[in-house]
Design a protein around this motif. Structure first.
Motif, PDB file in Angstrom:
ATOM      1  N   THR A  93       0.808  -1.223   0.000  1.00 34.68           N
ATOM      2  CA  THR A  93       0.000   0.000   0.000  1.00 34.68           C
ATOM      3  C   THR A  93       0.842   1.275   0.000  1.00 34.68           C
ATOM      4  O   THR A  93       0.411   2.290  -0.515  1.00 34.68           O
ATOM      5  CB  THR A  93      -0.945   0.055   1.227  1.00 34.68           C
ATOM      6  N   ASP A  94       2.042   1.218   0.574  1.00 33.05           N
ATOM      7  CA  ASP A  94       2.876   2.421   0.606  1.00 33.05           C
ATOM      8  C   ASP A  94       4.048   2.312  -0.371  1.00 33.05           C
ATOM      9  O   ASP A  94       4.195   3.128  -1.261  1.00 33.05           O
ATOM     10  CB  ASP A  94       3.426   2.663   2.018  1.00 33.05           C
ATOM     11  N   LEU A 151       4.794   0.411  -2.861  1.00 35.68           N
ATOM     12  CA  LEU A 151       4.527   0.241  -4.292  1.00 35.68           C
ATOM     13  C   LEU A 151       3.256   0.990  -4.700  1.00 35.68           C
ATOM     14  O   LEU A 151       2.621   0.657  -5.698  1.00 35.68           O
ATOM     15  CB  LEU A 151       4.410  -1.251  -4.632  1.00 35.68           C
ATOM     16  N   SER A 152       2.922   2.027  -3.935  1.00 36.23           N
ATOM     17  CA  SER A 152       1.637   2.704  -4.170  1.00 36.23           C
ATOM     18  C   SER A 152       1.536   3.317  -5.556  1.00 36.23           C
ATOM     19  O   SER A 152       0.441   3.488  -6.081  1.00 36.23           O
ATOM     20  CB  SER A 152       1.425   3.805  -3.120  1.00 36.23           C
ATOM     21  N   SER A 153       2.660   3.637  -6.182  1.00 37.93           N
ATOM     22  CA  SER A 153       2.590   4.305  -7.483  1.00 37.93           C
ATOM     23  C   SER A 153       2.533   3.313  -8.634  1.00 37.93           C
ATOM     24  O   SER A 153       2.355   3.705  -9.780  1.00 37.93           O
ATOM     25  CB  SER A 153       3.807   5.209  -7.673  1.00 37.93           C
TER      26      SER A 153
END
Lengths: 433, 433
Positions: free
Chosen positions: A144-145, A147-149
């Motif tokens: 969620t953080d 690899l968020s992009s």
């Protein structure tokens, strides 16, 4: 809040004891990061008189949930009691009382995660559950953080330590399933009743949680196709080895063309794949992102202190949010409407082992059946069986659809000279995929 | 800020192009997570006329830093120009102009991280640098968030893809160092001038950053002891293999008794260790925490899109902070005063290969020298050399101090019958540690 945050614990088993130990022994580090003390104020237990291996002198033990859930001094509830209905009700009550919640309960999050998350949002509370998947490995945050992009396309996990321990022993030492299970039980890597583990259900729950976060779509437990490791034959492990594969219980979640596929099954994994080296009780989650490519997160999937680490790290994150005044913001609505792939859309390579008469024309008939469904072979192994006139044939296909493979499994036994399908598995991690 | 966040880019090389590609192609995912558009508004370049493989139609290219750093519409600066002095000055100016900064610049963060972080805090700005270590692997978040509640004792990393590629080729294919380097250069895994990579400096910079975050203490680049891979002999790889080790360039940061040790050196790593399977250009960071035990984070350590993923994920985190009004809060002052271990306090196992006369009494003298320093052997290998009357002796010690091993290296050549020390390496990952 003052200069102290009080935590209420629901349950005081191995994980709960770990939480108390870490909060006590790492107090200075927590104080340094948060600028305030963290204290476990009270714990809901079944039997306050029970002898425990953790020091609870400074902690109030109670059998009344209200003592924990409605204590105005308590800001954070940690649920480590397990089970579904009671835990769900306690957590909903905690949100109503405006308390933030951390849980390690994968069964509950897999089944009722959406409802609980909504209840948290409505009450501007935080709801964290890093410990529910792969114990000490910070994989949910990774997705969620970290690899968020990126757009994640595949999540493959060895997310059950019991089955990985058993399969490692069968693979490395040629142990039978029964002996390996017994050893795992003796070492505490398997429960007295191992059904949920060896049947794949435990892994399925974790894959539902992972799929939901990775693909930003709803994944329900019943969307996960599950088969367990109970009926794996040693022969298939050995043939797999010979062809460059290791047998693992793999949770595989795929998302392409906005269509979802989630399954848990014993899988012949290429020895070139990063997951193939994950041994014994260890867990690992492999994530394939469109831009980042291959990443993997490895570590202990269970155990008192590793799981407690994940829980207390969640507590730290949540207290930071409290201090900044931004709780209740971490939830993002699923973006894609759930759409499951059909068997015709589910692609894979497959392994099948069968017994046939060792006579002219039989292999020709088999090969022509595969050809009929547009399938070709990556590996062929034929060995004469001791029983005179019979052959054992092992086939690994190139990529094809699950529908084709189902058809093959149905048609093969009808062929003249084919006696029996002895085993079949999905194959993963081959370079062609 | 409205419904759009504008990003200014410093530099438009491979990583900068990757950032533009990801922001453009993942716009919908970013919009869904943030509720606002993200746009690269302008880019500082040396030559605006240069042909590029990325579409910059919607982007303003400029050679004047002020156009980017002082544009009031720009909230976030992404620094991907590389180098030290100019990049540092631009980032300090960006903070002065109250802009948040994301960088992939490990050289800069290793040297001036503390200064930049302080400047960010003073201006209530965010400063993120996930991409500076191990490209696409979200390892810094893993340490600061995922394992925030634990006390980390060791961080071991394969954090340089060039050297890992070269060593993999030497190990698997018996290639010479020169041939492997040439192949790495042809495939784009090594720079035309590979000095910083093969000399270990690049890995040292990353280990300084990792050590600082993992142990919450200051780690300066000059605290990292460095040696590179240029002089590794194929013989030592082969003997290592025979004894169950793989040669890797390992960055090793240890923290115990509030004392620090950070080193980067070619290391014989036990094949049982999770890092030993990390091959080719891949990176991985192994973290040992007091409570969590062994974890490992694996993935691509470089490359345009993987690195850009880490950068844009940092941009996402930072925009979330902006939306919540909580920027400038992620920095925690180091907790422990830096204290380096002395050679007597640095423990390890060591490998040494030497040539000696193959005659009575020589091995006895060697063995008695080790005994004198309280050292004992885990492995002994003696092979007659083709040159008549000479023997090659390989020794692997049990755990001892670096000081003892230095003494051995000094005293061994003085022994009668010992001709030359041919190679020596640290050994890691053996069960006894």
């Amino acid at each position: 809040m003052g200069n102290k945050v009080s935590v209420g614990l629901l349950g005081l088993g191995v994980v709960g004891s770990g939480v108390i130990k870490i909060i006590e022994s790492h107090q200075e580090k927590l104080m340094h990061q948060l600028g305030c003390e963290v204290q476990v104020k009270s714990v809901l237990v079944r039997n306050p008189e029970k002898q425990r291996d953790v020091n609870t002198d400074r902690t109030f033990l109670t059998t009344n949930p209200d003592d924990v859930l409605n204590d105005p001094e308590i800001d954070v509830i940690v649920e480590v009691m397990g089970g579904i209905d009671e835990a769900r009700q306690h957590i909903l009550n905690a949100f109503k009382a405006k308390k933030h919640v951390v849980t390690a309960n994968k069964d509950l999050v897999a089944l009722h995660g959406k409802e609980l998350q909504n209840a948290a949002s409505q009450n501007k509370c935080d709801f964290y559950y890093e410990a529910s998947v792969a114990g000490g490995i910070p994989i949910l945050r990774g997705i969620t953080d970290g690899l968020s992009s990126d757009r994640i396309q595949q999540v493959m996990g060895i997310v059950n330590g019991t089955t990985n321990y058993i399969l490692t022993k069968m693979d490395n030492e040629g142990m039978s399933y029964e002996d390996a299970l017994k050893e795992a039980q003796e070492l505490g890597f398997a429960e007295a009743d191992p059904t949920a583990d060896v049947g794949g259900l435990d892994a399925a729950r974790k894959m539902a949680i992972l799929g939901r976060l990775a693909f930003s779509t709803d994944v329900d437990l019943e969307d996960v196709e599950v088969s367990g490791i109970k009926n794996i034959a040693l022969e298939d492990l050995q043939y797999g080895n010979q062809l460059g594969y290791t047998m693992k219980l793999i949770g595989n979640a795929n998302f392409s063309n906005q269509q979802l596929e989630v399954e848990v099954q014993p899988t012949l994994l290429s020895k070139e794949h990063p997951l193939s080296d994950v041994k014994n009780e260890y867990n690992a989650v492999y994530v394939y992102g469109e831009a980042v490519g291959e990443t993997m997160f490895y570590g202990p999937g269970a155990g008192s202190l590793p799981t407690a680490t994940a829980i207390v790290s969640d507590v730290v994150a949540l207290i930071k949010n409290m201090l900044l005044g931004v709780t209740g913001n971490q939830f993002v609505e699923p973006y894609f409407k759930k759409e499951l792939k059909t068997p015709a859309e589910r692609l894979g390579q497959y392994y099948v082992r069968l017994h046939a008469n060792d006579e002219p024309g039989v292999f020709q008939a088999i090969s022509s059946l595969f050809n009929q469904f547009g399938m070709s072979f990556k590996h062929i192994l034929q060995t004469p069986l001791e029983k005179h006139g019979l052959a054992e044939i092992v086939l690994v296909t190139h990529q094809t659809s699950l529908e084709n493979f189902h058809n093959i499994l149905e048609e093969l036994p009808k062929l003249d000279g084919v006696l029996e399908i002895k085993g079949h598995y999905k194959v993963e991690g081959d370079a062609e995929q």
